[in-house]
Enzyme design. Structure first.
Site, mmCIF file in Angstrom:
data_model
loop_
_atom_site.group_PDB
_atom_site.id
_atom_site.type_symbol
_atom_site.label_atom_id
_atom_site.label_comp_id
_atom_site.label_asym_id
_atom_site.label_seq_id
_atom_site.Cartn_x
_atom_site.Cartn_y
_atom_site.Cartn_z
ATOM 1 N N ASP A 160 0.817 -1.227 0.000
ATOM 2 C CA ASP A 160 0.000 0.000 0.000
ATOM 3 C C ASP A 160 0.845 1.269 0.000
ATOM 4 O OD1 ASP A 160 -2.306 -1.527 0.027
ATOM 5 O OD2 ASP A 160 -2.422 -1.542 2.218
ATOM 6 N N ASP A 180 -5.008 4.141 14.268
ATOM 7 C CA ASP A 180 -3.693 4.650 13.882
ATOM 8 C C ASP A 180 -3.769 5.990 13.146
ATOM 9 O OD1 ASP A 180 -2.235 2.659 15.116
ATOM 10 O OD2 ASP A 180 -2.362 1.309 13.405
ATOM 11 N N SER A 194 -3.947 -8.519 9.012
ATOM 12 C CA SER A 194 -3.281 -7.226 9.082
ATOM 13 C C SER A 194 -2.412 -7.264 10.331
ATOM 14 C CB SER A 194 -4.318 -6.107 9.179
ATOM 15 O OG SER A 194 -3.674 -4.930 9.586
HETATM 16 N N1 ARG Z 1 -5.949 -2.369 17.586
HETATM 17 C C1 ARG Z 1 -4.606 -2.115 17.914
HETATM 18 C C2 ARG Z 1 -4.408 -0.652 18.229
HETATM 19 O O1 ARG Z 1 -5.226 0.139 17.864
HETATM 20 C C3 ARG Z 1 -3.639 -2.603 16.887
HETATM 21 C C4 ARG Z 1 -3.640 -1.906 15.582
HETATM 22 C C5 ARG Z 1 -2.654 -2.588 14.716
HETATM 23 N N2 ARG Z 1 -2.619 -2.090 13.411
HETATM 24 C C6 ARG Z 1 -2.630 -2.896 12.330
HETATM 25 N N3 ARG Z 1 -2.523 -2.347 11.176
HETATM 26 N N4 ARG Z 1 -2.776 -4.187 12.447
HETATM 27 O O2 ARG Z 1 -3.454 -0.264 18.847
#
Ligand code: ARG
Length: 412
Positions: free
Chosen positions: A16, A126, A177
């Site tokens: 990506d 994120d 993911s």
């Molecule tokens: N849910 C977790 C958090 O918000 C992990 C996020 C991980 N990101 C990913 N792209 N898998 O901290």
């Protein structure tokens, strides 16, 4: 956006963000500078990632080995806080985002960019962490999310990469993911989205199956002011402590977490984590606090840590409240110094011994044997006083006939 403008892109080296380099340039007319930060995620060499960025059209590729910085300034604060979101998640991804943001801003200044871009979707946490972080550290810099704002879907990315012959794998499809760093690993999506599906073996990478563990492993962790400084008597840096505990606790299957989590955008999502080193260190640190910390300070700290974890989860790392709570947490660590002995086995890290020069444990007060120095006669008056409010309330209940909750004496 004018043609001489530059965009700094958080670059993982994956499909990506590799496609985003060319796509951002096409859509905005800007030059793209990539930023890749090593938080101990392992995997590809930073130099390989740097070259791929250039091959995909980046005008500059900034890389940072931030493993020690991440361990010292981010993971150690989480350890001192015993920071667990929803009482379970040691904030693995949430901790790394503000560090990446710091490097994005450094690169934006160095390469004179006015926009920062990231590859997050519009559904997760994120994006909030990146954009709140940027706003806090560089209010003059704008944020761009190509996946969310420029319709960069997975399908589009595969077609784009093939059409432009980008040096990146498009056929290999990972069902999950994954985000990982030295503090742990987060796995989501795929068949895990059905809450009844148990995780399969291939989900895990930092931990072995705890059902068939090797022989028990005894470890002594020495702390100074809440920071691990030695393991089995060998001096370690914070990064080395985490790496070593990942290895030893990971071999015993410690730190596997499977939860449904409340995301910021209001969605509940299934998350698998594995954080062997983090969970073992937190367990040890918690027990050392029980030995060395004043009762009232410890009780209050639990509440602070809960709020601190929520703030970190919600992308408020650089916020005024979070920084004030940091100061409180650090202050509580003044006497959290000493050794914790643990046995790691079959998915559990069990404390079996503690030793501390700064302990508040007083053997002569605690003992029931010879040497007892506690004057038990003090307890009588203490109970009189602490029970007084309840005694008055109970007498009032009786007076108004509301004493039925109390057992009646049957004297016949
Ligand atoms: N849910 C977790 C958090 O918000 C992990 C996020 C991980 N990101 C990913 N792209 N898998 O901290």
């Amino acid at each position: 956006m004018s043609a001489n403008n530059r965009v700094v892109l958080a670059y993982s080296g994956g499909l990506d963000t590799s496609v985003a380099i060319g796509w951002i340039a096409e859509q905005t007319g800007a030059e793209v500078v990539t930023v890749s930060v090593d938080c101990g995620q392992g995997g590809e060499d930073l130099e390989v990632i740097r070259q791929r960025a250039i091959d995909c059209g980046a005008v500059e590729a900034y890389i940072a080995d931030a493993k020690d910085e991440f361990a010292e300034e981010y993971c150690m604060l989480d350890l001192q806080a015993n920071g667990l979101y929803m009482d379970a998640y040691p904030l693995v991804s949430a901790l790394s985002r503000p560090l990446i943001v710091k490097h994005l801003v450094t690169a934006a200044r160095q390469f004179d960019a006015s926009v920062v871009a990231h590859g997050c979707t519009g559904k997760g946490n994120d994006q909030v962490r990146f954009e709140n972080g940027i706003t806090s550290l560089a209010p003059d810099v704008a944020c761009l999310s190509p996946v969310r704002d420029l319709a960069l879907t997975r399908e589009f990315a595969i077609n784009y990469a093939n059409k432009h012959n980008l040096p990146i794998e498009t056929t290999h499809h990972n069902p999950f993911s994954i985000d990982q760093n030295v503090w742990g690993r987060a796995i989501e999506t795929g068949f895990l989205e059905d809450l009844w599906n148990a995780p399969t073996k291939d989900v895990y990478n930092y931990t072995d199956d705890p059902t068939y563990p090797p022989l028990p492993d005894e470890v002594v962790i020495s702390f100074e002011k809440g920071i691990p400084v030695a393991i089995d008597g060998v001096k370690v840096t914070p990064l080395e402590a985490i790496v070593e505990m990942n290895r030893r606790a990971g071999a015993q299957g410690i730190g596997r977490i499977d939860i449904v989590e409340d995301r910021m955008v209001g969605i509940k999502s299934r998350e698998i984590y594995e954080a062997p080193g983090a969970m073992a260190l937190i367990e040890a640190h918690k027990e050392l606090e029980r030995v060395t910390m004043d009762r009232e300070q410890a009780r209050y700290k639990q509440r602070i840590a809960l709020r601190w974890s929520e703030l970190v989860y919600e992308g408020q790392w650089f916020s005024p409240l979070k920084r004030s709570l940091d100061a409180f947490i650090r202050d509580t660590q003044e006497y959290v110094t000493g050794d914790i002995r643990m046995v790691l086995h079959g998915g559990r890290a069990v404390v079996t011994g503690r030793k501390s020069e700064t302990s508040l444990y007083d053997f002569n007060l605690a003992t029931y044997d010879e040497g007892d120095s506690f004057d038990q006669s003090y307890a009588k008056g203490f109970i009189e006083i602490t029970g007084l409010t309840s005694k008055l309330a109970a007498a009032r209940d009786v007076k108004f006939g509301k004493g039925e909750a109390m057992p009646k004496l049957n004297l016949s």
